[in-house]
Scaffold this motif. Structure first.
Motif, PDB file in Angstrom:
ATOM      1  N   UNK A 197       0.833  -1.210   0.000  1.00 37.45           N
ATOM      2  CA  UNK A 197       0.000   0.000   0.000  1.00 37.45           C
ATOM      3  C   UNK A 197       0.865   1.257   0.000  1.00 37.45           C
ATOM      4  N   UNK A 198       1.809   1.311  -0.903  1.00 43.67           N
ATOM      5  CA  UNK A 198       2.693   2.467  -1.040  1.00 43.67           C
ATOM      6  C   UNK A 198       2.647   2.962  -2.474  1.00 43.67           C
ATOM      7  N   UNK A 199       3.233   4.137  -2.682  1.00 44.24           N
ATOM      8  CA  UNK A 199       3.212   4.731  -4.021  1.00 44.24           C
ATOM      9  C   UNK A 199       3.964   3.877  -5.032  1.00 44.24           C
ATOM     10  N   UNK A 200       4.897   3.031  -4.576  1.00 45.28           N
ATOM     11  CA  UNK A 200       5.637   2.172  -5.495  1.00 45.28           C
ATOM     12  C   UNK A 200       4.727   1.142  -6.141  1.00 45.28           C
ATOM     13  N   UNK A 201       3.695   0.691  -5.423  1.00 46.26           N
ATOM     14  CA  UNK A 201       2.830  -0.365  -5.937  1.00 46.26           C
ATOM     15  C   UNK A 201       1.385   0.118  -6.055  1.00 46.26           C
ATOM     16  N   UNK A 202       0.563  -0.174  -5.081  1.00 46.15           N
ATOM     17  CA  UNK A 202      -0.880   0.014  -5.214  1.00 46.15           C
ATOM     18  C   UNK A 202      -1.347   1.392  -4.748  1.00 46.15           C
TER      19      UNK A 202
END
Length: 400
Positions: free
Chosen positions: A120-125
């Motif tokens: 749940x971070x900007x890198x992924x989802x």
């Protein structure tokens, strides 16, 4: 005869390809934990998902799920139907990239603090919505078109945080204690399934939850757990009833798709041309905890399983019956009701573990939306609390 070296590698690859061909699958893809994808791999996947959004496929699946909602929840079509839907989504993704495979989110690993998950971070989802709207990650700034134009909404169930979900230990227990599809499905649907949907909130807490890609990550993980349960002697277990109370069999048609339930039961057969990374490994008396959830970085899989195996015999008999067979030595001093003498070398002295916490219960609104039996839900929630109390009283410390 044992073949090693290059010849052995070639033979292994040849046999694997032959098996895929014999199954009717021209090729198999492997569904992996999303947290293990490299930046390049995730970037390629995110590009496919953006194109699917542009071409209306997220709307398509949100619409199907919305229309079929009452036919696929609260009854034993739940697992086969969602497996068929996930494969439908995956096959469409493969039109854009033949290597596309739906990843899964090992939510159990993050159950203690879901909002802190690297998924749940900007890198992924991306994370929680700002004013409801998701601003970062894969779907940051997306406009969803079903049931009408709106930003993708997430609204965590604890004001920017989430209540704890169900632990790997509890799900491992559920998988051991229920040998029928009805009991397994009901307990999974009332626990992990609902807690993730409600924890994320927003579109995930609606009938059109496939708007959020978390839906596909979540159901891929549930499907992975079903695949694991199937490998414990339940490959063709399909009992129970559908939404109108009719008996479900392997030849029963799936809502919307019409395919027989039996066509979804085996991975690598019919259209189910995928496998899960990690499944199919070592199994010990019903499976190892490592096959339910990957251990946290720096934690030992052996420790996780050993901690459970040294629980007092009555606790094992009640909650982990598959671990009783040949694994538990009762302390002579304590007897069947005493504390295992070997725990001093594992759970009671571990300094990096934590006591279990109560998972978030289903809300009344969620129970009503799914038309669940309120009494059964209440019983399941109470059982989950009893599980936490029993392991905590035994001094168990979770490495998760």
């Amino acid at each position: 005869m044992k073949v090693t070296g290059v010849a052995g590698i070639f033979l292994t690859c040849f046999l694997a390809g032959l098996a895929d061909a014999q199954s009717g699958c021209p090729r198999m893809v492997t569904r992996r934990d999303i947290a293990t994808l490299s930046d390049a791999e995730w970037g390629q996947m995110a590009g496919v998902l953006q194109r699917m959004q542009n071409d209306g496929w997220f709307r398509y699946f949100a619409d199907i799920h919305n229309r079929e909602f009452g036919n696929i929840h609260g009854n034993d079509n739940f697992f086969p139907w969602h497996r068929r839907m996930l494969r439908d989504f995956e096959e469409i993704g493969q039109r854009y990239d033949s290597n596309f495979a739906v990843p899964y989110w090992d939510e159990l690993r993050d159950a203690r603090n879901p909002a802190g998950s690297p998924v749940l971070t900007s890198r992924l989802i991306g994370g929680n919505g700002f004013g409801g709207c998701v601003r970062d990650g894969l779907q940051g700034g997306w406009t969803m078109s079903f049931p009408g134009p709106h930003c993708l909404v997430r609204s965590y169930d604890r004001s920017g945080q989430m209540q704890s979900w169900y632990s790997p230990e509890f799900i491992f227990s559920v998988m051991q204690r229920h040998n029928d599809m009805h009991g397994f499905r009901e307990n999974m649907e009332f626990t992990l399934h609902g807690s993730v949907h409600l924890g994320v909130g927003g579109d995930m807490a609606t009938l059109y939850s496939p708007n959020d890609f978390i839906f596909f990550l979540h159901h891929a993980n549930l499907d992975r757990l079903w695949d694991q349960w199937q490998s414990w002697g339940h490959a063709w277990t399909m009992d129970g009833r559908n939404h109108v109370g009719a008996q479900i069999g392997l030849d029963s048609g799936l809502p919307h798709y019409g395919d027989p339930v039996g066509s979804t039961m085996q991975l690598g057969v019919n259209r189910m041309c995928f496998r899960y990374a990690g499944n199919g490994g070592r199994r010990k008396n019903g499976g190892a905890l490592s096959l339910v959830s990957a251990p946290l970085q720096g934690q030992s899989t052996k420790d996780a399983e050993a901690n459970l195996e040294t629980l007092p015999l009555p606790v094992l008999q009640r909650w982990f019956p598959a671990l009783v067979k040949g694994t538990h030595a009762v302390s002579p001093a304590g007897g069947a009701g005493g504390t295992n003498s070997t725990r001093s070398s594992s759970s009671s002295t571990r300094q990096d573990g934590s006591f279990l916490v109560y998972p978030a219960p289903l809300t009344d609104a969620w129970v009503s939306m799914h038309r669940f039996d309120q009494q059964k839900v209440a019983q399941t929630m109470e059982e989950a609390r009893e599980f936490v109390d029993a392991l905590n009283r035994a001094g168990y410390k979770s490495p998760y």
